[in-house]
Design a protein around this motif. Structure first.
Motif, mmCIF file in Angstrom:
data_model
loop_
_atom_site.group_PDB
_atom_site.id
_atom_site.type_symbol
_atom_site.label_atom_id
_atom_site.label_comp_id
_atom_site.label_asym_id
_atom_site.label_seq_id
_atom_site.Cartn_x
_atom_site.Cartn_y
_atom_site.Cartn_z
ATOM 1 N N ALA A 17 0.883 -1.228 0.062
ATOM 2 C CA ALA A 17 0.195 -0.028 0.005
ATOM 3 C C ALA A 17 0.776 1.405 0.111
ATOM 4 O O ALA A 17 1.874 1.350 0.925
ATOM 5 C CB ALA A 17 -0.924 -0.093 1.154
ATOM 6 N N LEU A 18 0.609 2.172 -0.797
ATOM 7 C CA LEU A 18 1.398 3.351 -0.940
ATOM 8 C C LEU A 18 0.534 4.723 -0.770
ATOM 9 O O LEU A 18 -0.578 4.834 -0.936
ATOM 10 C CB LEU A 18 1.992 3.802 -2.575
ATOM 11 C CG LEU A 18 2.796 2.534 -2.795
ATOM 12 C CD1 LEU A 18 2.993 2.735 -4.200
ATOM 13 C CD2 LEU A 18 4.172 2.362 -1.955
ATOM 14 N N ARG A 19 1.248 5.612 0.038
ATOM 15 C CA ARG A 19 0.565 6.966 -0.243
ATOM 16 C C ARG A 19 1.177 7.729 -1.102
ATOM 17 O O ARG A 19 2.269 8.131 -1.233
ATOM 18 C CB ARG A 19 0.538 7.688 1.319
ATOM 19 C CG ARG A 19 -0.115 8.872 1.088
ATOM 20 C CD ARG A 19 -0.006 9.651 2.442
ATOM 21 N NE ARG A 19 1.469 10.375 2.621
ATOM 22 C CZ ARG A 19 1.738 11.087 3.766
ATOM 23 N NH1 ARG A 19 0.998 11.194 4.731
ATOM 24 N NH2 ARG A 19 3.091 11.548 3.708
ATOM 25 N N LEU A 20 0.672 8.011 -2.275
ATOM 26 C CA LEU A 20 1.063 8.871 -3.202
ATOM 27 C C LEU A 20 0.925 10.332 -3.079
ATOM 28 O O LEU A 20 -0.425 10.790 -2.714
ATOM 29 C CB LEU A 20 0.455 8.415 -4.568
ATOM 30 C CG LEU A 20 0.083 6.992 -4.945
ATOM 31 C CD1 LEU A 20 -0.419 6.954 -6.473
ATOM 32 C CD2 LEU A 20 1.517 6.499 -5.086
ATOM 33 N N THR A 21 2.063 11.169 -3.377
ATOM 34 C CA THR A 21 1.800 12.570 -3.174
ATOM 35 C C THR A 21 1.914 13.476 -4.118
ATOM 36 O O THR A 21 2.977 13.100 -4.962
ATOM 37 C CB THR A 21 2.793 13.109 -2.010
ATOM 38 O OG1 THR A 21 2.562 12.296 -0.588
ATOM 39 C CG2 THR A 21 2.846 14.494 -1.749
ATOM 40 N N SER A 22 0.964 14.243 -4.660
ATOM 41 C CA SER A 22 1.199 14.988 -5.847
ATOM 42 C C SER A 22 1.350 16.268 -5.321
ATOM 43 O O SER A 22 0.179 17.009 -4.882
ATOM 44 C CB SER A 22 0.132 14.995 -6.920
ATOM 45 O OG SER A 22 0.126 15.753 -7.832
ATOM 46 N N LEU A 23 2.490 17.222 -5.521
ATOM 47 C CA LEU A 23 2.409 18.618 -5.105
ATOM 48 C C LEU A 23 1.867 19.243 -6.171
ATOM 49 O O LEU A 23 1.587 20.611 -5.758
ATOM 50 C CB LEU A 23 4.119 19.041 -5.173
ATOM 51 C CG LEU A 23 4.634 18.180 -3.882
ATOM 52 C CD1 LEU A 23 6.318 18.384 -3.999
ATOM 53 C CD2 LEU A 23 4.302 18.301 -2.728
ATOM 54 N N THR A 24 1.963 19.168 -7.360
ATOM 55 C CA THR A 24 1.072 20.071 -8.259
ATOM 56 C C THR A 24 -0.353 19.952 -8.092
ATOM 57 O O THR A 24 -1.172 21.026 -8.233
ATOM 58 C CB THR A 24 1.125 19.465 -9.852
ATOM 59 O OG1 THR A 24 0.914 17.975 -9.876
ATOM 60 C CG2 THR A 24 2.863 19.434 -10.309
ATOM 61 N N LYS A 25 -0.998 18.699 -7.708
ATOM 62 C CA LYS A 25 -2.525 18.665 -7.547
ATOM 63 C C LYS A 25 -2.843 18.972 -5.965
ATOM 64 O O LYS A 25 -3.975 18.994 -5.696
ATOM 65 C CB LYS A 25 -2.912 17.309 -7.746
ATOM 66 C CG LYS A 25 -2.992 16.900 -9.182
ATOM 67 C CD LYS A 25 -3.385 15.455 -9.612
ATOM 68 C CE LYS A 25 -3.475 15.054 -11.136
ATOM 69 N NZ LYS A 25 -3.926 13.687 -11.069
ATOM 70 N N LYS A 26 -1.640 19.081 -5.120
ATOM 71 C CA LYS A 26 -1.957 19.458 -3.827
ATOM 72 C C LYS A 26 -2.753 18.270 -3.008
ATOM 73 O O LYS A 26 -3.694 18.574 -2.421
ATOM 74 C CB LYS A 26 -2.349 20.682 -3.669
ATOM 75 C CG LYS A 26 -1.603 21.650 -4.025
ATOM 76 C CD LYS A 26 -2.270 23.302 -3.793
ATOM 77 C CE LYS A 26 -1.102 24.318 -4.140
ATOM 78 N NZ LYS A 26 -0.943 23.996 -5.518
ATOM 79 N N GLN A 27 -2.191 17.143 -3.316
ATOM 80 C CA GLN A 27 -3.057 16.080 -2.947
ATOM 81 C C GLN A 27 -2.370 14.608 -2.541
ATOM 82 O O GLN A 27 -1.297 14.493 -3.072
ATOM 83 C CB GLN A 27 -4.185 15.397 -4.142
ATOM 84 C CG GLN A 27 -5.241 14.510 -3.943
ATOM 85 C CD GLN A 27 -5.971 14.177 -5.081
ATOM 86 O OE1 GLN A 27 -5.373 13.900 -6.139
ATOM 87 N NE2 GLN A 27 -7.121 13.969 -5.242
ATOM 88 N N ASN A 28 -2.842 14.070 -1.312
ATOM 89 C CA ASN A 28 -2.276 12.768 -1.092
ATOM 90 C C ASN A 28 -3.540 11.751 -1.325
ATOM 91 O O ASN A 28 -4.557 11.983 -1.236
ATOM 92 C CB ASN A 28 -2.254 12.618 0.312
ATOM 93 C CG ASN A 28 -0.666 13.454 1.008
ATOM 94 O OD1 ASN A 28 0.091 13.052 0.121
ATOM 95 N ND2 ASN A 28 -0.815 14.081 2.076
ATOM 96 N N THR A 29 -3.152 10.660 -1.852
ATOM 97 C CA THR A 29 -3.937 9.495 -2.372
ATOM 98 C C THR A 29 -3.465 8.160 -1.778
ATOM 99 O O THR A 29 -2.330 7.994 -1.780
ATOM 100 C CB THR A 29 -4.296 9.470 -3.788
ATOM 101 O OG1 THR A 29 -2.863 9.282 -4.454
ATOM 102 C CG2 THR A 29 -4.911 10.677 -4.367
ATOM 103 N N ILE A 30 -4.295 7.234 -1.621
ATOM 104 C CA ILE A 30 -3.874 5.881 -1.158
ATOM 105 C C ILE A 30 -3.862 5.065 -2.372
ATOM 106 O O ILE A 30 -5.022 4.888 -3.169
ATOM 107 C CB ILE A 30 -4.521 5.338 -0.011
ATOM 108 C CG1 ILE A 30 -4.495 6.371 1.303
ATOM 109 C CG2 ILE A 30 -4.077 3.875 0.439
ATOM 110 C CD1 ILE A 30 -3.300 6.453 1.895
ATOM 111 N N ALA A 31 -3.024 4.130 -2.708
ATOM 112 C CA ALA A 31 -3.145 3.179 -3.673
ATOM 113 C C ALA A 31 -2.384 1.959 -3.412
ATOM 114 O O ALA A 31 -1.758 2.015 -2.218
ATOM 115 C CB ALA A 31 -2.141 3.853 -4.857
#
Length: 217
Positions: A17-31
């Protein structure tokens, strides 16, 4: 190619399980990611709901519970935790006994356009562990009826039942040579704590172990 991630939690020998971090979208997501197939299996972009600062206020800790095949995410800066199945579908939300529901974070924009936290934020949940149906949370915030001098000598660990989101009780892990517990793991009736350079083994009280699901004993 593995996408950029900020937390990785093994689920089994092939899946993580990963927490993906997008600084451009200003969003953390779980994958979830399969190491053999080298691809994302599932991704949930709506699970970690932002309150006002995107990446910062959804920061937290991720655990996989092999006994229940569930993922648990505990927020650093608010009194909330969530549980999902292994396909990252939300199955439960919970709150701690703390009263901070909104992350107390001040974010400022830099000359480059990037954003950063202006001052140390109020941390509600500092360290966590999951064992069977229970969630263990270290917090430096004293409850209404607790002795405020207790934090000078010990870390307080609050315990919650993930199956019904009920508060079970609290236990104390005493500092070693002035070193506070900074991380820990629970297995059975033992809590293994890392305090500075010291590793200690602490007994989990029976009032807590009695709450382990009978099916898992």
């Amino acid at each position: 190619q593995i996408p950029y991630f900020t937390i990785a939690e093994p689920m089994d020998s092939l899946n993580v399980a990963l927490r993906l971090t997008s600084l451009t979208k200003k969003q953390n997501t779980i994958a979830t990611y399969n190491l053999m197939e080298k691809r994302l299996l599932k991704q949930n972009t709506t699970l970690l709901k932002t309150q006002h600062s995107g990446v910062f206020d959804t920061d937290g800790m991720l655990h996989y519970n092999a006994l229940s095949n569930q993922l648990h995410y505990i927020f650093y800066y608010r009194n909330q935790f969530i549980s999902t199945n292994k396909n990252i579908q939300l199955i439960a939300k919970g709150k701690t006994i703390d009263t901070v529901e909104t992350a107390n974070i001040k974010v400022v924009a830099m000359s480059t356009g990037d954003k950063q936290i202006a001052k140390p934020p109020l941390v509600v949940n500092k360290a966590t562990a999951v064992y069977k149906n229970l969630l263990f949370i270290k917090s430096d915030r004293i409850g209404r009826f607790e002795d405020k001098t207790m934090l000078e000598d010990a870390s307080i660990v609050d315990v919650y039942d993930l199956s019904n989101n009920h508060y079970v009780g609290s236990m104390y892990i005493y500092h070693i040579d002035g070193n506070k517990m900074r991380s820990f793991k629970v297995i059975g009736d033992k809590l293994y704590a890392l305090s500075g350079k010291f590793l200690s083994v602490n007994k989990v009280p029976s009032k807590v172990t009695d709450e382990y699901n009978n099916a898992n004993k």
